[in-house]
Design a protein around this motif. Structure first.
Motif, mmCIF file in Angstrom:
data_model
loop_
_atom_site.group_PDB
_atom_site.id
_atom_site.type_symbol
_atom_site.label_atom_id
_atom_site.label_comp_id
_atom_site.label_asym_id
_atom_site.label_seq_id
_atom_site.Cartn_x
_atom_site.Cartn_y
_atom_site.Cartn_z
ATOM 1 N N VAL A 236 -2.236 8.816 12.228
ATOM 2 C CA VAL A 236 -2.300 8.143 12.869
ATOM 3 C C VAL A 236 -3.550 7.886 13.469
ATOM 4 O O VAL A 236 -3.633 6.470 13.569
ATOM 5 C CB VAL A 236 -1.449 9.090 14.275
ATOM 6 C CG1 VAL A 236 -2.103 7.881 15.709
ATOM 7 C CG2 VAL A 236 -0.382 9.242 13.709
ATOM 8 N N ALA A 237 -4.756 8.635 13.286
ATOM 9 C CA ALA A 237 -5.477 8.083 13.485
ATOM 10 C C ALA A 237 -6.574 7.114 12.159
ATOM 11 O O ALA A 237 -7.273 6.597 12.259
ATOM 12 C CB ALA A 237 -6.770 9.453 13.022
ATOM 13 N N TYR A 238 -5.455 7.469 10.943
ATOM 14 C CA TYR A 238 -6.318 6.584 9.703
ATOM 15 C C TYR A 238 -5.511 5.153 10.520
ATOM 16 O O TYR A 238 -6.554 3.764 10.339
ATOM 17 C CB TYR A 238 -5.759 6.717 8.625
ATOM 18 C CG TYR A 238 -5.985 5.645 7.501
ATOM 19 C CD1 TYR A 238 -7.364 5.878 6.844
ATOM 20 C CD2 TYR A 238 -5.237 4.831 7.659
ATOM 21 C CE1 TYR A 238 -7.154 5.151 5.623
ATOM 22 C CE2 TYR A 238 -4.917 4.048 6.642
ATOM 23 C CZ TYR A 238 -6.330 3.897 5.987
ATOM 24 O OH TYR A 238 -6.528 2.950 4.693
ATOM 25 N N ALA A 239 -4.495 4.719 10.753
ATOM 26 C CA ALA A 239 -4.450 3.572 11.649
ATOM 27 C C ALA A 239 -4.614 3.124 12.495
ATOM 28 O O ALA A 239 -5.366 1.687 12.352
ATOM 29 C CB ALA A 239 -2.307 3.912 11.983
ATOM 30 N N VAL A 355 -14.914 14.433 -1.678
ATOM 31 C CA VAL A 355 -13.633 14.217 -0.588
ATOM 32 C C VAL A 355 -13.723 13.067 0.736
ATOM 33 O O VAL A 355 -13.021 13.293 1.323
ATOM 34 C CB VAL A 355 -14.478 14.994 0.282
ATOM 35 C CG1 VAL A 355 -14.045 16.268 0.703
ATOM 36 C CG2 VAL A 355 -14.913 17.543 -0.778
ATOM 37 N N ARG A 356 -15.105 12.867 0.573
ATOM 38 C CA ARG A 356 -15.069 11.765 2.311
ATOM 39 C C ARG A 356 -14.053 10.681 2.346
ATOM 40 O O ARG A 356 -13.550 9.976 2.528
ATOM 41 C CB ARG A 356 -16.445 11.387 2.317
ATOM 42 C CG ARG A 356 -16.449 10.340 3.716
ATOM 43 C CD ARG A 356 -15.994 11.614 4.915
ATOM 44 N NE ARG A 356 -15.607 10.409 6.058
ATOM 45 C CZ ARG A 356 -15.162 10.641 6.971
ATOM 46 N NH1 ARG A 356 -14.220 11.860 6.712
ATOM 47 N NH2 ARG A 356 -14.616 10.078 7.820
ATOM 48 N N THR A 360 -10.766 9.302 3.936
ATOM 49 C CA THR A 360 -10.681 7.722 4.057
ATOM 50 C C THR A 360 -9.719 7.419 3.197
ATOM 51 O O THR A 360 -9.629 5.800 3.329
ATOM 52 C CB THR A 360 -12.096 7.288 4.542
ATOM 53 O OG1 THR A 360 -12.711 7.533 2.598
ATOM 54 C CG2 THR A 360 -12.624 7.926 5.017
ATOM 55 N N ARG A 361 -9.347 7.801 2.446
ATOM 56 C CA ARG A 361 -8.215 6.805 1.466
ATOM 57 C C ARG A 361 -8.416 5.782 0.503
ATOM 58 O O ARG A 361 -7.903 5.011 0.509
ATOM 59 C CB ARG A 361 -6.689 6.531 2.590
ATOM 60 C CG ARG A 361 -6.092 7.989 2.858
ATOM 61 C CD ARG A 361 -5.013 7.077 3.920
ATOM 62 N NE ARG A 361 -4.741 8.827 4.784
ATOM 63 C CZ ARG A 361 -3.642 8.267 5.399
ATOM 64 N NH1 ARG A 361 -2.725 7.642 5.183
ATOM 65 N NH2 ARG A 361 -3.026 9.209 6.444
ATOM 66 N N SER A 366 -6.064 3.141 -8.482
ATOM 67 C CA SER A 366 -6.073 1.700 -8.809
ATOM 68 C C SER A 366 -7.694 1.803 -9.459
ATOM 69 O O SER A 366 -8.291 1.262 -9.307
ATOM 70 C CB SER A 366 -5.755 0.688 -7.874
ATOM 71 O OG SER A 366 -6.845 1.165 -6.119
ATOM 72 N N ASN A 367 -9.076 2.521 -8.274
ATOM 73 C CA ASN A 367 -9.825 2.395 -8.098
ATOM 74 C C ASN A 367 -10.471 3.820 -9.351
ATOM 75 O O ASN A 367 -11.605 4.168 -9.097
ATOM 76 C CB ASN A 367 -10.571 2.331 -7.348
ATOM 77 C CG ASN A 367 -10.954 3.255 -6.266
ATOM 78 O OD1 ASN A 367 -10.222 4.226 -6.568
ATOM 79 N ND2 ASN A 367 -11.619 2.902 -5.253
ATOM 80 N N LEU A 368 -9.539 4.621 -9.729
ATOM 81 C CA LEU A 368 -10.409 6.307 -9.828
ATOM 82 C C LEU A 368 -10.782 5.958 -11.418
ATOM 83 O O LEU A 368 -11.905 6.857 -11.390
ATOM 84 C CB LEU A 368 -8.964 6.948 -10.273
ATOM 85 C CG LEU A 368 -8.738 8.473 -10.669
ATOM 86 C CD1 LEU A 368 -10.452 9.250 -10.007
ATOM 87 C CD2 LEU A 368 -8.248 9.419 -11.162
#
Length: 465
Positions: A236-239, A355-356, A360-361, A366-368
């Motif tokens: 929810v917070a991310y959205a 970790v950050r 924050t996703r 795709s970018n790993l």
């Protein structure tokens, strides 16, 4: 933009010397008033303060001083101050407050604040607060507590303004003016269909600036989206952060409106998530605060210190395998900590970023590979630069060119491994469902110490002996 004229212009309040911190000397003056049992002086000092500042003040004084403070000023304590306190301190304050004071404070709060206040309390304290509520509010709070902890159902509030989707601006305004039980703060009027499904919302700013005859459904915001009641609060917070939401309706499994989440609660979750990550990276319990008692602090920190002891013993086991060469070349013992320390710092840098990014996703499948490659190259470049530096220092310090080569090579190896460990270990832990902020630090430290010592002493044994 024009502003209404006034007969007199008041000067803006002088900016506090310490920005938004408590005024210097305030705590001392409060303690003086407490010592003198001067309730009037204490009231005068606290009256201009925001509830968050009063909560900060309570956190800055010790237990006996807090109890004296509450005895002298308990009638002034309101629900907003309680909601601003750290959880551990809140329990202590609630336990010490007289029942009638606690009940009066709780009645002032919105339902989501009451839930946040009592969800971590003991059963007897929860019952005491629930008894202070009227039947309707108690039912709302108990229903919220029935949802899983850290879900949208726990985070939402039931107080909201709802209007049929076919209403006009004038009907909505007349409705709000005729009701004196509106939420103290709200940002949208939620629009629902006949089945009570939310279909959009209108901001108060647009509502107040529109003509009375304009239909509400013509003014809905593009940002509208619903939150499932079982959605994890971190999502929810991310959205809210991702889509710049101010408030959002919460729906049940049948998509019916059951509550609303506002930006202040979503940002509080984001702040808690960030604080939790920082504390866990350092091996500190996420619930620890500066107001905790000494014994509580010891209990919370002991487990991870024990884990660190195990990892240190493992590194010492590696060192013990090279006792013979260490006894022959004492300079190796002098230089060993440098290799391990540089690797540890490089690993911590990569670990913190990883970790950050996971929280924050920003770090995804795709970018790993690109991120891992970047960390490896960065570690290699830094390793080469510091290898040259330490190689020169080794030659100048001990007069042995080969020793300079050994520490330079070990530095490169450990810096590259540390960078990779700092990114791959938290990703791996996240994949298996373990919080990367909680466990990554110990693993990365172990890898950098073991690899650093083994590379340095192994190269020394192969080259110098």
């Amino acid at each position: 933009m024009t502003e209404p004229e006034t007969e007199t212009t008041q000067a803006a309040p002088e900016k506090p010397e310490d920005g938004y911190f408590l005024e210097r000397g305030l705590v001392a003056r409060v303690l003086e008033a407490i010592d003198a049992t001067d309730a009037l002086a204490l009231d005068a000092l606290l009256e201009p303060l925001h509830p968050a500042d009063i909560a900060d003040l309570l956190e800055q004084i010790c237990v006996p001083e807090r109890r004296a403070f509450l005895s002298l000023w308990s009638t002034g304590l309101d629900g907003e101050v309680l909601s601003e306190l750290e959880e551990s301190l809140r329990e202590e304050v609630i336990e010490y407050l007289p029942s009638h004071v606690l009940m009066g404070a709780v009645r002032e709060l919105e339902s989501d604040d009451v839930v946040d206040l009592i969800e971590d309390l003991e059963d007897d304290q929860q019952e005491l607060i629930l008894d202070a509520l009227d039947d309707a509010d108690r039912a709302i709070v108990e229903d919220a507590l029935s949802y899983p902890e850290f879900s949208a159902g726990r985070l939402m509030q039931r107080e909201m303004v709802v209007a049929p989707a076919d209403w006009t601006v004038g009907q909505a305004i007349d409705f709000m003016r005729s009701h004196d039980d509106l939420p103290e703060q709200f940002y949208h009027v939620m629009l629902v269909d006949v089945a009570y499904h939310p279909v959009g919302y209108v901001t108060l700013g647009r509502l107040l600036g529109a003509k009375r005859a304009q239909p509400l459904k013509e003014m809905v915001e593009d940002s509208f989206r619903t939150i499932p009641v079982m959605q994890p609060e971190a999502d929810v917070a991310y959205a809210f952060n991702q889509y710049h939401l101010i408030s959002a309706p919460v729906v049940d499994e049948d998509d019916r409106l059951v509550g609303v989440i506002t930006i202040d609660d979503a940002m509080a979750v984001l702040d808690e998530e960030a604080e939790e990550d920082i504390l866990r990276l350092a091996g500190v319990n996420a619930d620890e605060s500066i107001s905790d008692r000494t014994l509580e602090t010891v209990k919370q920190r002991f487990p991870w210190l024990a884990v660190n002891l195990v990892t240190a013993i493992l590194a010492s086991v590696v060192i013990s395998q090279f006792e013979e060469i260490l006894s022959q070349i004492v300079a190796l013992a002098v230089l060993m900590p440098i290799v391990a320390s540089m690797g540890g710092n490089a690993g911590t840098q990569s670990l913190t970023v990883a970790v950050r990014a996971i929280a924050t996703r920003d770090l995804t499948g795709s970018n790993l590979l690109r991120v891992v490659r970047r960390e490896a190259v960065a570690g290699l470049i830094n390793g080469l630069v510091f290898a040259v530096v330490m190689g020169v220092i080794g030659v100048i310090w001990f007069g042995t060119p080969v020793l300079g080569v050994v520490i330079a090579a070990a530095m490169v190896v450990n810096m590259v491994v540390a960078a990779l460990a700092g990114i791959l270990i938290p990703i791996g832990l996240d994949k298996v469902g373990v919080d990367p902020a909680l466990a990554s630090g110990a693993f990365v430290t172990t890898v950098t110490d073991v690899v650093g010592f083994f590379a340095f002493l192994g190269l020394a044994a192969a080259i110098l002996v």
